[in-house]
Scaffold this motif. Structure first.
Motif, mmCIF file in Angstrom:
data_model
loop_
_atom_site.group_PDB
_atom_site.id
_atom_site.type_symbol
_atom_site.label_atom_id
_atom_site.label_comp_id
_atom_site.label_asym_id
_atom_site.label_seq_id
_atom_site.Cartn_x
_atom_site.Cartn_y
_atom_site.Cartn_z
ATOM 1 N N ARG A 37 -0.576 -1.136 -7.622
ATOM 2 C CA ARG A 37 -1.023 -0.111 -8.240
ATOM 3 C C ARG A 37 -0.127 0.901 -8.377
ATOM 4 N NH1 ARG A 37 -6.108 1.594 -4.312
ATOM 5 N NH2 ARG A 37 -4.264 0.893 -2.715
ATOM 6 N N MET B 67 1.543 -11.666 -6.339
ATOM 7 C CA MET B 67 0.935 -12.915 -6.406
ATOM 8 C C MET B 67 1.851 -14.082 -7.274
ATOM 9 S SD MET B 67 -2.978 -13.448 -7.508
ATOM 10 C CE MET B 67 -3.662 -13.381 -5.926
ATOM 11 N N ASP C 221 -6.347 -7.550 0.253
ATOM 12 C CA ASP C 221 -7.534 -7.364 -0.189
ATOM 13 C C ASP C 221 -8.438 -8.688 0.183
ATOM 14 O OD1 ASP C 221 -6.938 -4.820 -1.076
ATOM 15 O OD2 ASP C 221 -6.286 -5.318 -3.145
ATOM 16 N N GLY D 209 0.642 -1.036 -0.130
ATOM 17 C CA GLY D 209 -0.099 -0.124 -0.079
ATOM 18 C C GLY D 209 0.640 1.169 0.166
ATOM 19 N N THR E 291 4.949 -4.115 -8.467
ATOM 20 C CA THR E 291 4.798 -5.461 -9.248
ATOM 21 C C THR E 291 3.804 -6.287 -8.848
ATOM 22 O OG1 THR E 291 6.230 -7.432 -9.823
ATOM 23 C CG2 THR E 291 6.275 -6.897 -7.629
ATOM 24 N N ASN E 292 3.370 -7.264 -9.298
ATOM 25 C CA ASN E 292 2.368 -8.356 -9.060
ATOM 26 C C ASN E 292 2.924 -9.474 -8.068
ATOM 27 O OD1 ASN E 292 0.268 -9.998 -8.440
ATOM 28 N ND2 ASN E 292 -0.365 -10.319 -10.573
ATOM 29 N N THR F 97 1.014 -0.326 10.416
ATOM 30 C CA THR F 97 0.512 -0.307 8.812
ATOM 31 C C THR F 97 -0.302 1.018 8.843
ATOM 32 O OG1 THR F 97 -1.315 -1.640 9.582
ATOM 33 C CG2 THR F 97 0.627 -2.786 8.707
ATOM 34 N N ASP F 98 -0.574 1.476 7.392
ATOM 35 C CA ASP F 98 -1.460 2.402 7.228
ATOM 36 C C ASP F 98 -2.963 2.057 7.609
ATOM 37 O OD1 ASP F 98 0.373 4.519 6.135
ATOM 38 O OD2 ASP F 98 0.833 2.840 4.579
ATOM 39 N N GLU F 99 -3.215 0.910 7.480
ATOM 40 C CA GLU F 99 -4.541 0.276 7.581
ATOM 41 C C GLU F 99 -4.740 0.269 8.858
ATOM 42 O OE1 GLU F 99 -7.198 -0.539 5.668
ATOM 43 O OE2 GLU F 99 -6.399 0.450 4.030
ATOM 44 N N MET G 271 6.239 -4.300 -1.970
ATOM 45 C CA MET G 271 5.964 -4.759 -3.410
ATOM 46 C C MET G 271 4.516 -4.255 -3.502
ATOM 47 S SD MET G 271 7.368 -8.305 -3.806
ATOM 48 C CE MET G 271 8.446 -8.554 -5.218
ATOM 49 N N GLU G 272 3.997 -3.599 -4.379
ATOM 50 C CA GLU G 272 2.743 -2.799 -4.579
ATOM 51 C C GLU G 272 2.459 -2.938 -6.123
ATOM 52 O OE1 GLU G 272 0.104 -2.114 -2.687
ATOM 53 O OE2 GLU G 272 -0.884 -1.456 -4.760
HETATM 54 C C1 LIG Z 1 -5.707 -3.122 1.882
HETATM 55 S S1 LIG Z 1 -4.487 -2.394 1.107
HETATM 56 C C2 LIG Z 1 -3.245 -2.797 2.684
HETATM 57 C C3 LIG Z 1 -1.931 -2.148 2.559
HETATM 58 C C4 LIG Z 1 -0.988 -2.010 3.682
HETATM 59 N N1 LIG Z 1 -0.384 -3.559 3.671
HETATM 60 C C5 LIG Z 1 -1.458 -1.699 4.959
HETATM 61 O O1 LIG Z 1 -1.539 -2.715 5.909
HETATM 62 O O2 LIG Z 1 -1.709 -0.464 5.169
HETATM 63 C C6 LIG Z 1 -3.828 -4.024 0.196
HETATM 64 C C7 LIG Z 1 -2.892 -3.658 -0.787
HETATM 65 O O3 LIG Z 1 -2.321 -4.691 -1.573
HETATM 66 C C8 LIG Z 1 -2.142 -4.456 -2.938
HETATM 67 N N2 LIG Z 1 -2.097 -5.375 -3.661
HETATM 68 C C9 LIG Z 1 -3.223 -6.333 -3.987
HETATM 69 N N3 LIG Z 1 -2.847 -7.456 -4.678
HETATM 70 C C10 LIG Z 1 -1.475 -7.256 -5.015
HETATM 71 C C11 LIG Z 1 -0.453 -8.059 -5.734
HETATM 72 N N4 LIG Z 1 -0.847 -9.360 -6.386
HETATM 73 N N5 LIG Z 1 0.623 -7.533 -5.577
HETATM 74 C C12 LIG Z 1 0.993 -6.685 -5.203
HETATM 75 N N6 LIG Z 1 0.327 -5.530 -4.446
HETATM 76 C C13 LIG Z 1 -1.071 -6.289 -4.214
HETATM 77 C C14 LIG Z 1 -3.173 -3.255 -3.306
HETATM 78 O O4 LIG Z 1 -2.928 -2.576 -4.394
HETATM 79 C C15 LIG Z 1 -3.510 -2.598 -1.885
HETATM 80 O O5 LIG Z 1 -2.613 -1.550 -2.013
#
Ligand SMILES: C[S@@+](CC[C@H](N)C(=O)[O-])C[C@H]1O[C@@H](n2cnc3c(N)ncnc32)[C@H](O)[C@@H]1O
Length: 231
Positions: A79, A112, A133, A56, A109-110, A209-211, A76-77
């Protein structure tokens, strides 16, 4: 920390990015030959210790950077605009705090799909999965980060005895993730009371964490968490 001007409002992003889409991510051909120094300037020839998956806006690693200056960490993010925010914020932190924040970096990057392209076998000490997510609808469960296949890739990259931390506020997702770990032959769940007594990282994961910060501002408290050790 000094005066900080990068604002999340300047980096608005769509709420989700589909991790099953084959978006064009350039990935390293050989994880052993990656030069991380453009991202993590102080890393030299050392390998990455901690990885924040789906980081995030990067708040957790920014906290951990100064708390654990001897560790090298990567966020790794997926978006684009959110990953750009992390990079811009980090540049600003480095500018305002001479010599600090040089042990962390962020990439888009992704995670997953591509973990073994980034990290050599048995190299990573800890993976963090904080507030992944939830993808509530059943037909979207395939988009959930934690799956048996993903855990096999993470196990390959982890040192023996390395850890994966999971944190979420969604109880159903928590049970789902626990179930994936329980089915996987290479992970053992750590006893929560032992982690609470011994693990100096846990308070950061639960509070920085930000969340978690967002939940605190809203008066929400319940976070479900577990730590799994690679056998
Ligand atoms: C709800 S946020 C949580 C952010 C942070 N980990 C926190 O706890 O504050 C989930 C983050 O995971 C990222 N994300 C989801 N699937 C992902 C993937 N396959 N690879 C990298 N990032 C991913 C989303 O874009 C989002 O920014």
């Amino acid at each position: 920390m000094g005066h900080f001007v990068t604002s999340k409002r300047d980096f608005r992003a769509r709420a989700h990015s589909n991790p099953l889409n084959d978006a064009e991510f350039l990935v390293p051909e050989d994880p052993c030959s990656v030069d991380w120094s453009p991202f993590i300037p102080d890393i030299g020839t050392r390998s990455i210790d901690f990885v924040d998956l789906g980081c995030g806006y990067g708040g957790l690693l920014c906290e951990l950077s100064t708390a654990f200056p001897e560790k090298y960490m990567l966020g790794m993010e997926i978006r684009d605009r959110v990953a750009s925010y992390c990079v811009t914020k980090l540049e600003e932190l480095r500018r305002l705090n001479n010599g600090k924040y040089r042990n962390i970096g962020f990439i888009r990057t992704n995670c997953m799909k591509f973990l073994p392209f980034y990290f050599p076998r048995s190299s990573v000490e800890k993976f963090f999965i904080c507030f992944p997510d939830p993808h509530f609808k059943k037909k979207k469960h395939r988009q959930r980060l934690v799956s048996l296949r993903f855990l096999s890739e993470a196990a390959y990259c982890l040192q023996p005895g390395g850890m994966i931390y999971i944190v979420t506020d969604v109880e159903e997702l928590f049970h789902w993730m626990n179930h994936q770990f329980a089915q996987h032959p290479l992970f053992l769940k750590k006893e929560q009371h032992v982690v609470m007594q011994q693990d100096v990282l846990l308070p950061y994961l639960l509070n920085h964490t930000d969340e978690a910060q967002r939940m605190k501002r809203r008066g929400q408290e319940t976070q479900y968490w577990n730590v799994f050790q690679r056998k």
